[in-house]
Write a protein that holds these residues in place. Structure first.
Motif, PDB file in Angstrom:
ATOM      1  N   ASN A 168      -3.888  17.777 -21.506  1.00  0.00           N
ATOM      2  CA  ASN A 168      -4.740  18.362 -20.471  1.00  0.00           C
ATOM      3  C   ASN A 168      -4.274  19.751 -20.054  1.00  0.00           C
ATOM      4  O   ASN A 168      -3.093  20.069 -20.126  1.00  0.00           O
ATOM      5  CB  ASN A 168      -4.769  17.444 -19.252  1.00  0.00           C
ATOM      6  N   TYR A 218      -1.025  15.220 -14.706  1.00  0.00           N
ATOM      7  CA  TYR A 218      -2.061  14.302 -15.174  1.00  0.00           C
ATOM      8  C   TYR A 218      -1.509  12.887 -15.268  1.00  0.00           C
ATOM      9  O   TYR A 218      -0.412  12.657 -15.771  1.00  0.00           O
ATOM     10  CB  TYR A 218      -2.580  14.748 -16.536  1.00  0.00           C
ATOM     11  N   SER A 245       1.274  10.436 -20.041  1.00  0.00           N
ATOM     12  CA  SER A 245       1.131  11.148 -18.765  1.00  0.00           C
ATOM     13  C   SER A 245       2.026  12.376 -18.750  1.00  0.00           C
ATOM     14  O   SER A 245       2.911  12.551 -19.600  1.00  0.00           O
ATOM     15  CB  SER A 245       1.503  10.219 -17.609  1.00  0.00           C
ATOM     16  N   GLY A 287      -1.546   8.103 -10.835  1.00  0.00           N
ATOM     17  CA  GLY A 287      -1.588   9.527 -10.574  1.00  0.00           C
ATOM     18  C   GLY A 287      -1.026   9.910  -9.224  1.00  0.00           C
ATOM     19  O   GLY A 287      -1.066  11.077  -8.831  1.00  0.00           O
TER      20      GLY A 287
END
Length: 437
Positions: free
Chosen positions: A248, A253, A269, A297
């Motif tokens: 990302n 993230y 992640s 998150g």
């Protein structure tokens, strides 16, 4: 003289007693006449064997930058620690260690500890937790890392020619906390794409000589806090171009794991201080744990998940481990399913393609650190972890540099030392060896 000391609770969990009993050996080196600074530090740390190094042996350090060439020589640069005069800071040096004759050579710098940034156009400034690669010509590459301050992250890219012992700056960026520049779409190389300033990223070199980078930690001037990333980048040394491959283009993230609705998640992640290995046979990048974002998150902590990235198919795969923070290891008598949560681990790979993981920091709560010091072996062909027990345990427990040779010998240098009398940790320059055959 200021210093950083971590307090550590040393815990060994019971695990299965497997076949081989291995033996770590500390490689002792002759020491010059004890200096006043060394004598003082030995009293402060309650460590009568603490050694500040010399002009023929590196000083204690943690978070150093390291490489190994095709001849088995090990190179160590900078890191945070004490110099041989007892000063604390980032070390200004580059060393070469020859395991064949057990000798060190100072190639660059004076080995001084610096606490202020010094811009130099001919050599990289001292740093810690930088990103490293080695190319087909056996040149050492160095990028980014942290300055002495925890708020300043570097972006510059350097190459060291081991034949003529010279540094060349590849990028002309002198600023810190440089933001990443992503293309509109991943896998679309556009001019100006850069991963920006960062430290503690996972790095690999593939069989085609390309450099890879995943995640890491950084910050920018617009935010007072640090950010974690989960972007995957590829660098082509021949054209000196970066390509954003996957992940990302936003920070922090969350983790997405396989489910019935989403059997193939987009990838790990955002995280830093992960363990990483390259599998030549399967042309895969392997990534384990680190400090990162959980599946909600919302929280940051120690991870315990294993991922692989298939370069051929351009896909991430969740292999094993836990989706939760601070998950402990589990398993049966012969195989434990995964090493459990950790970061800052020490890693290496043998000539048979098996991966190894040693030590690492598990959790910090009120200055208490929980660590594991077993050697974990991972066989990518079986996708299973295996615990190797040792007759003794090195006092080095995290953030060191380890490499293997064709004979099965492992060399472990530097990192964070555990003083079992005081439960403190601090930088070390101890050199350990073990034969895994």
């Amino acid at each position: 003289m200021s210093k950083t000391v971590y307090f550590l609770l040393f815990i060994l969990l019971p695990v299965a007693h497997l076949k081989a009993q291995l033996n770590w050996q500390e490689m002792k080196h002759s020491q010059p006449t004890e200096s006043e600074a060394q004598s003082l530090l030995r009293r402060i740390l309650n460590d009568p064997d603490y050694y500040l190094g010399s002009n023929a042996f590196p000083s204690p350090r943690t978070g150093a930058n390291s490489w190994q060439d095709n001849s088995g020589n090990i190179f160590v640069s900078s890191g945070l620690g004490y110099d041989r005069h007892g000063s604390w800071g980032l070390l200004d040096d580059l060393w070469k260690y020859n395991p064949a004759n057990d000798t060190w050579q100072l190639l660059h710098g004076e080995g001084k500890a610096l606490s202020e940034f010094v811009e130099n156009t001919s050599t990289p400034s001292p740093r810690r937790n930088a990103l490293t690669w080695i190319d087909r010509e056996q040149s050492l590459w160095l990028m980014g890392g942290k300055q002495f301050s925890d708020t300043e992250y570097l972006y510059d890219l350097w190459k060291y020619n081991t034949r003529n012992n010279t540094w060349v700056r590849i990028s002309d960026a002198t600023k810190t906390n440089v933001s990443s520049v992503w293309s509109k779409n991943a896998r679309n190389p556009e001019p100006g794409n850069i991963p920006g300033s960062r430290a503690a990223s996972a790095t690999w070199v593939d069989k085609d000589g390309r450099f890879w980078l995943f995640g890491g930690i950084s910050r920018n001037y617009a935010k007072p806090s640090e950010d974690l990333y989960n972007d995957l980048w590829m660098y082509e040394p021949s054209t000196m171009t970066w390509t954003w491959v996957a992940g990302n283009n936003i920070a922090n993230y969350k983790g997405i794991f396989p489910s019935k609705e989403n059997p193939q998640p987009p990838g790990p992640s955002a995280r830093s201080y992960s363990a990483a290995w390259y599998e030549k046979e399967g042309h895969k990048l392997w990534l384990y744990a680190g400090i990162g974002i959980d599946s909600t998150g919302k929280d940051v902590g120690a991870l315990a998940d294993l991922w692989s990235y298939d370069i051929t198919s351009s896909t991430w795969h969740f292999v094993s481990g836990s989706t939760k923070l601070y998950a402990r290891s589990e398993g049966d008598e012969d195989y434990l399913s995964y090493p459990g949560y950790r970061s800052h681990s020490i890693t290496w790979k043998d000539k048979n393609g098996k991966f190894y993981l040693y030590g690492g920091q598990n959790k910090v709560t009120n200055n208490i650190v929980d660590t594991k010091t077993h050697i974990w072996q991972f066989d990518p062909a079986l996708a299973k972890w295996h615990v190797l027990l040792t007759d003794n345990v090195p006092t080095t427990i995290a953030e060191g540099s380890a490499y293997s040779d064709d004979a099965g010998h492992i060399v472990l240098f530097g990192g964070r030392k555990l003083n079992r009398n005081t439960s403190q940790t601090y930088p070390t320059n101890q050199l350990w060896k073990i034969n895994l055959k």
